[in-house]
Design an enzyme around this catalytic site. Structure first.
Site, short mmCIF file in Angstrom:
data_model
loop_
_atom_site.label_atom_id
_atom_site.label_comp_id
_atom_site.label_asym_id
_atom_site.label_seq_id
_atom_site.Cartn_x
_atom_site.Cartn_y
_atom_site.Cartn_z
N ASN A 10 0.93 -1.16 0.12
CA ASN A 10 -0.13 -0.12 0.04
C ASN A 10 0.82 1.18 -0.04
O ASN A 10 1.53 1.54 0.88
CB ASN A 10 -0.88 -0.02 1.11
CG ASN A 10 -1.83 1.18 1.46
OD1 ASN A 10 -1.86 1.92 0.48
ND2 ASN A 10 -2.41 1.36 2.49
N LYS A 12 -0.02 4.18 -0.15
CA LYS A 12 -0.50 5.58 0.32
C LYS A 12 -0.14 6.80 -0.43
O LYS A 12 -0.09 6.42 -1.75
CB LYS A 12 0.00 5.74 1.78
CG LYS A 12 -0.02 4.40 2.57
CD LYS A 12 0.36 4.63 4.11
CE LYS A 12 0.12 3.22 4.99
NZ LYS A 12 0.39 3.34 6.16
N HIS A 96 -9.53 1.60 4.99
CA HIS A 96 -7.91 1.81 5.70
C HIS A 96 -8.31 2.83 6.95
O HIS A 96 -8.98 3.88 6.73
CB HIS A 96 -6.80 2.29 4.60
CG HIS A 96 -5.56 2.44 5.44
ND1 HIS A 96 -5.15 3.30 6.33
CD2 HIS A 96 -4.64 1.17 5.06
CE1 HIS A 96 -3.72 2.84 6.67
NE2 HIS A 96 -3.51 1.60 5.96
N GLU A 98 -6.46 4.90 7.84
CA GLU A 98 -6.05 6.36 7.91
C GLU A 98 -7.46 7.26 7.21
O GLU A 98 -7.70 8.42 7.50
CB GLU A 98 -4.85 6.81 6.89
CG GLU A 98 -3.78 6.21 7.62
CD GLU A 98 -2.49 5.57 6.98
OE1 GLU A 98 -2.48 5.71 5.36
OE2 GLU A 98 -1.60 5.14 7.38
N GLU A 168 -5.34 -4.45 10.58
CA GLU A 168 -4.11 -3.61 10.87
C GLU A 168 -4.47 -2.98 12.12
O GLU A 168 -5.28 -1.98 12.17
CB GLU A 168 -3.98 -2.49 9.66
CG GLU A 168 -3.82 -3.13 8.39
CD GLU A 168 -3.33 -2.24 7.46
OE1 GLU A 168 -2.34 -2.49 6.70
OE2 GLU A 168 -3.80 -1.04 7.15
N GLY A 174 3.13 2.20 10.56
CA GLY A 174 3.86 3.16 10.55
C GLY A 174 4.72 3.61 11.84
O GLY A 174 5.40 4.56 11.84
N SER A 214 3.91 -2.35 10.10
CA SER A 214 5.13 -2.26 10.37
C SER A 214 5.83 -3.75 9.79
O SER A 214 6.73 -4.06 10.49
CB SER A 214 5.59 -2.04 11.87
OG SER A 214 5.13 -0.43 12.16
O1 LIG Z 1 -0.95 0.87 6.88
C1 LIG Z 1 -0.16 -0.15 6.49
C2 LIG Z 1 -0.52 -0.85 5.42
O2 LIG Z 1 -1.92 -0.41 4.80
C3 LIG Z 1 1.01 -0.28 7.26
O3 LIG Z 1 1.79 0.65 7.00
P1 LIG Z 1 3.38 0.33 7.49
O4 LIG Z 1 3.74 -0.86 6.93
O5 LIG Z 1 4.07 1.32 7.03
O6 LIG Z 1 3.27 0.03 9.07
#
Ligand SMILES: O=C(CO)COP(=O)(O)O
Length: 253
Positions: A10, A12, A96, A98, A168, A174, A214
């Site tokens: 992903n 982003k 997601h 976010e 997640e 992150g 992560s």
């Molecule tokens: O949100 C994520 C994947 O959708 C996870 O992000 P990270 O792998 O950067 O922690």
């Protein structure tokens, strides 16, 4: 029950069209066979047309990171499932954390988007997961069960088997603070149990459940070795071609 692993990057809000194109050119002939693993990158809308064309004929599949639930109309700034289907996009990430936290995504819009995706032959990757407060307050079961139940509302069982669920935990995204493989598996098993309650055991046994938060090439092997984790949704470690390929290689063990 053997489920084919699915590893999805992903990106982003990262990569220009040119950068996305260069990434796909670098990896498309190196991803493992689709008989072994589904290899997916989720890219910003702008890059989709280009990288769907770039990846044609390879085992790399392309995902969007969001979709609107209406086919067309006065929804300034949105992209419809009709448009994604027309491009040849295979998957779409829905809900997601976010988007839930920053863009007013709700369980209701997630559900509408799941239904709209199936209507246009897009496979939804539905994200669920608890906050740190919810985990520490002993509420993760309630939160995750509620998110899963609402996401699957109205989805018939012959489509439910194709939904990919991404667990997640928000506190692991992150942050470099991954859930332990055992903790992640406990939640993924609980998600499967929830789906079994909504449908039946046979249906739940077919649904692929990813862990995200992560994930790195060094940690993905342990996660995939767990009974109920069928892949990963990876942010940061999917941005570099070598790292992305290393994640896919891990599937071979
Ligand atoms: O949100 C994520 C994947 O959708 C996870 O992000 P990270 O792998 O950067 O922690």
């Amino acid at each position: 029950m053997s489920r084919k692993p699915i590893i999805a990057g992903n990106w982003k809000m990262n990569k220009t069209v040119k950068e996305a194109h260069e990434f796909v050119e670098a990896v498309k002939d190196k991803v493992p066979s689709a008989d072994l693993v589904d290899s997916v990158v989720a890219a910003p809308f702008l890059a989709l047309d280009r990288i769907v064309a770039d990846s044609k004929g390879s085992d790399l599949k392309i995902s969007a990171e969001n979709v609107h639930f209406e086919n067309s109309g006065a929804f300034t700034g949105e992209v419809s499932p009709v448009m994604l289907e027309d491009l040849g996009v295979h998957y779409v990430i829905i809900g997601h954390s976010e988007r839930r936290a920053m863009f007013a995504e709700t369980d209701e819009t997630v559900n509408k988007k799941v239904l709209a995706s199936f209507a246009h032959h897009l496979i939804p990757i539905v994200c669920v997961g608890e906050t740190l407060d919810e985990r520490e307050g002993g509420k993760w079961q309630t939160v995750v069960k509620n998110q899963v139940t609402k996401a699957f509302a109205g989805v018939p069982s012959d489509q439910a088997v194709d939904v990919v669920v991404a667990y997640e935990p928000i506190w692991a995204i992150g942050t470099g603070k991954s859930a332990s493989s055992e903790d992640a598996n406990e939640v993924c098993a609980y998600i499967r149990e929830t789906i079994s309650g909504l449908y039946d055991e046979a249906t739940a046994a077919k649904v692929r459940i990813q862990y995200g938060g992560s994930v790195k090439p060094a940690t993905i092997g342990d996660l995939l070795a767990q009974s109920d984790i069928d892949g990963a949704l990876v942010g940061g470690a999917s941005l570099d071609p070598e790292s992305f390929l290393a994640l896919l290689e891990a599937v071979k063990g």
